[in-house]
Each structure stands twice: as C-alpha cells, then as structure tokens.
Write an enzyme that holds these catalytic residues in place. Structure first.
Site, short mmCIF file in Angstrom:
data_model
loop_
_atom_site.label_atom_id
_atom_site.label_comp_id
_atom_site.label_asym_id
_atom_site.label_seq_id
_atom_site.Cartn_x
_atom_site.Cartn_y
_atom_site.Cartn_z
N LYS A 18 7.70 30.34 20.27
CA LYS A 18 7.51 29.67 18.97
C LYS A 18 7.95 30.59 17.83
O LYS A 18 7.55 31.75 17.80
CB LYS A 18 6.03 29.32 18.81
CG LYS A 18 5.74 28.63 17.49
CD LYS A 18 4.29 28.78 17.06
CE LYS A 18 4.19 28.47 15.59
NZ LYS A 18 3.45 29.27 14.72
N LYS A 65 6.28 34.11 11.83
CA LYS A 65 6.35 35.34 11.05
C LYS A 65 5.70 36.49 11.82
O LYS A 65 6.13 37.63 11.76
CB LYS A 65 5.62 35.17 9.72
CG LYS A 65 6.42 34.49 8.66
CD LYS A 65 5.53 34.04 7.50
CE LYS A 65 5.30 32.55 7.53
NZ LYS A 65 4.29 32.05 6.61
N LYS A 67 -5.38 36.23 18.04
CA LYS A 67 -5.37 37.53 17.36
C LYS A 67 -6.27 38.51 18.12
O LYS A 67 -5.92 39.68 18.29
CB LYS A 67 -5.84 37.39 15.90
CG LYS A 67 -4.91 36.53 15.06
CD LYS A 67 -4.37 37.27 13.85
CE LYS A 67 -3.14 36.61 13.25
NZ LYS A 67 -3.32 35.29 12.66
P1 ADP Z 1 3.84 31.43 10.86
O1 ADP Z 1 3.45 31.09 12.29
O2 ADP Z 1 5.26 31.84 10.77
O3 ADP Z 1 2.90 32.41 10.21
P2 ADP Z 1 2.49 29.49 9.24
O4 ADP Z 1 1.27 29.64 10.06
O5 ADP Z 1 2.49 30.02 7.85
O6 ADP Z 1 3.73 30.08 10.04
O7 ADP Z 1 2.88 27.96 9.23
C1 ADP Z 1 3.13 27.15 8.10
C2 ADP Z 1 3.46 25.75 8.55
O8 ADP Z 1 4.66 25.75 9.33
C3 ADP Z 1 2.38 25.14 9.46
O9 ADP Z 1 2.28 23.76 9.22
C4 ADP Z 1 2.92 25.39 10.84
O10 ADP Z 1 2.42 24.47 11.78
C5 ADP Z 1 4.42 25.23 10.62
N1 ADP Z 1 5.16 26.04 11.60
C6 ADP Z 1 5.20 27.39 11.67
N2 ADP Z 1 5.98 27.81 12.68
C7 ADP Z 1 6.44 26.68 13.28
C8 ADP Z 1 7.30 26.44 14.40
N3 ADP Z 1 7.85 27.43 15.07
N4 ADP Z 1 7.55 25.16 14.72
C9 ADP Z 1 7.01 24.13 14.03
N5 ADP Z 1 6.19 24.29 12.97
C10 ADP Z 1 5.91 25.54 12.59
#
Ligand code: ADP
Ligand code: TRP
Length: 321
Positions: A189, A192, A110
């Site tokens: 990857k 969101k 960030k």
């Molecule tokens: P984002 O990156 O979309 O904000 P979060 O941080 O809320 O997602 O992640 C919630 C869960 O989903 C975590 O356990 C995270 O490791 C998993 N996760 C998020 N994006 C991915 C991805 N592209 N591939 C695998 N796992 C993911």
C-alpha cells in the site's frame, strides 16, 4: 447530503491519497454539501516539528485547490480552526471502551512495528469520530485503511444516542473498490510512512526517478507474464492513462516482449500528463498565498458555525447545560 473528509498534513500528498480520497471527494462536491479539512490536530500524533506542520498544511491546501476543490461549493478549512471538535472528543471519550481502541489497526500496526505510541495516537479514532459527528456528516469518502475508523464513529454515535437520546447522525464510509488500496513503488500500500510514495507534485527529475524505482521481478522482457494485471506499474498505469493505453501495455506484458524499463517510461509519461493542469494551477496558487489563507479562513468560519450548533446539542443531551 453532507459529505466530509480530512487528510493529515504529515507529508507531501501522493497517488494513494489522490486516487483513494482526493479524486472521489472532489467528484462528490457536486452531489451535496461538502466539508473537507486539513487534519492538523491528527498530525500531532506523529509529527513533532512545528515548521514542518505549517509547511505541510499550506502544501495540502495548495494540492487540494490545484486538484479541483472548489471553495465556492465546498467548505475547506483547517481542523484546529474549529477547537469545538476537541470538546466533543472528550464527551465521546467517556463513552469509548478501551477495547474498541485497542482493536484499531492503525494503532496496532504502529505497536507491531515497534514505533513509540502516545495517548493521542491511541485516542486518534475518537477525535476522528468527533470530526465526522460534529458536522452531521452522512457520507465519508476515504481509502480502505480508514474504514474501521468510520465504523468506530458509528459505534460511538450509537452509544451516545442510546445513553443520552438521539443526538448524532450515523455516517457511511464511501470507498471506491478500484482505488481503495493504491500500490506504492514496492507493491505494498502506498503510504507516507512506508517511504514508497510517488508524490502528486514535485520536481520532475526526482519524480521520474521514483517511478523508475518501482520494484519489478527478474524475469526477462521476452518471457510472457500471465500475471500482468498484478504488476505494480500496470496497476498505476490504469489510474493515469487512457483505458486503451493501459490495456495495450498490459497485453504486451502478458504476451512477452515488453521490457519493464519501457513500461515504467510510459507510466511516467502518462502520470506527468495526468497532473499537467493541476500543476499549472498549483504554480499560480503559489503566487497567491493570501487567497489560499482567505479560503481557509472563510471555510473555518462556516465550519465553526455548524460545529457550534451540534456541540450545543450534545452538551444539552448529556446534562452539561
Ligand atoms: P498515509 O498512509 O500516506 O499516511 P493518510 O493516512 O494521510 O495517508 O491518508 C489520507 C487519505 O488517503 C485517507 O482517506 C486514506 O484512506 C487515503 N489513502 C492513503 N493511502 C492510500 C492508498 N495507498 N490507497 C488508497 N487510499 C489511500
Ligand atoms: N484519519 C484520517 C487519515 O489519516 C484523517 C481524518 C481525520 C479523517 N479526521 C477525519 C478522514 C474525518 C475522514 C473523516 O487519513
């Protein structure tokens, strides 16, 4: 065995969330006592709209229940319904070296992207450690990006145990290699925060557009593609299609003659079919929001009773009691 994981209500859940965390977590429900929660305190580090948080929290609850979380087996709750976790965060914070947090990727990324950072974001891994330790968790199913946070949790548990005597159990991350890093529409990857997601639920027309917008290279359909296994649509197809269908499309791409448009159409069709049952269940649940709220209320009650015992143990260990 106690299994625990959380997910932030910071936006609509997507295929990365589903295959990286939700599906493994839902499967693990049957292997032990699972505690899954909606990390609304964590969402406060990056989302500053109260109504949006309320809406997303309900959305995450619906998504999880629709995808198969069984509230009879699993304790499902909202993080902030167990405020004990913020007290444990403080106890852990006093043993957290600044350098440990400065090395955390989620914070460093960030800063590197020039986003404004607050103290909540910086200390986010300590709140996450408290989440894990307060429920005496053994196993934490997460995607690859959360591995470091579970390691921080272990470091803090060791430090606390060394300083004040044996208090916390050391948790293990559980990461599925095949789905540790699900790619988004741009091949990076899926996240969101990168605007490259394909959501689990939503309007068909919009989601079809998302799938069709997956970025491809400019090679002609006829050209053989020896790197077919790296193609984003193929990688996603492997998650949502029967294995023989994904293999067939990968082979056709490798041989040449399959256009990217046709590949993406197949991907959409398989993705839409994959979530058909959960979509129906979600529509039913939407008509019964009182039930959803009741599940979260009961979950909070159970979670709180477990958290109170651990917090008391920690308070005694460090001389507050
Ligand atoms: P984002 O990156 O979309 O904000 P979060 O941080 O809320 O997602 O992640 C919630 C869960 O989903 C975590 O356990 C995270 O490791 C998993 N996760 C998020 N994006 C991915 C991805 N592209 N591939 C695998 N796992 C993911
Ligand atoms: N930080 C996690 C994420 O963004 C969410 C989370 C909060 C979590 N507390 C947790 C995950 C405890 C596992 C265990 O995805």
């Amino acid at each position: 065995m106690r299994i625990l994981s959380g997910i932030q209500p910071s936006g609509a859940l997507h295929l990365g969330n589903y295959f990286g965390m939700m599906q493994p977590a839902i499967e693990l429900q049957h292997e032990g006592e699972a505690f899954y929660f909606i990390a609304d305190y964590h969402s406060m580090t990056s989302l500053f709209d109260a109504e949006e948080r309320r809406k997303n929290t309900l959305g995450v609850a619906l998504d999880f229940l629709a995808c198969g979380l069984d509230p009879e087996k699993t304790v499902f709750f909202k993080q902030s319904d167990v405020p004990e976790v913020t007290e444990l965060t403080w106890l852990l914070m006093t043993l957290t070296p600044m350098g440990l947090l400065e090395r955390c990727h989620s914070y460093k990324d960030k800063v590197a992207r020039g986003l404004p950072v607050n103290a909540g974001l910086f200390t986010y891994p300590v709140l996450m450690a408290a989440d894990i330790l307060i429920y005496d968790s053994n196993v934490v199913p997460v995607g690859q990006d959360q591995k470091q946070h579970v390691e921080v949790t272990r470091d803090l548990a060791i430090k606390f145990n060394e300083t004040y005597g044996q208090t916390f159990i050391l948790p293990e991350p559980r990461i599925r290699a095949a789905t540790a890093k699900v790619p988004g529409t741009d091949g990076a990857k899926m996240s969101k925060s990168y605007g490259n997601t394909i959501e689990i639920f939503g309007d068909e027309k919009r989601l079809r557009k998302r799938v069709m917008s997956i970025v491809m290279d400019s090679r002609t359909p006829e050209e053989p593609k020896p790197d077919a296994d790296q193609n984003t649509a193929i990688r996603l197809l492997r998650l949502v299609a029967p294995p023989e269908v994904a293999q067939e499309y990968e082979d056709r791409l490798r041989a040449g003659g399959l256009g990217y448009g046709d590949l993406k159409k197949k991907l959409f069709e398989c993705y839409w079919a994959f979530f058909e049952e959960p979509r129906k269940r979600r529509a039913e649940l939407e008509k019964n929001l009182d039930y959803v709220q009741e599940v979260l209320r009961k979950g909070a009650e159970k979670a709180r009773s477990v958290a109170a015992v651990t917090l008391d143990r920690a308070r005694r260990a460090c001389g507050l009691v």
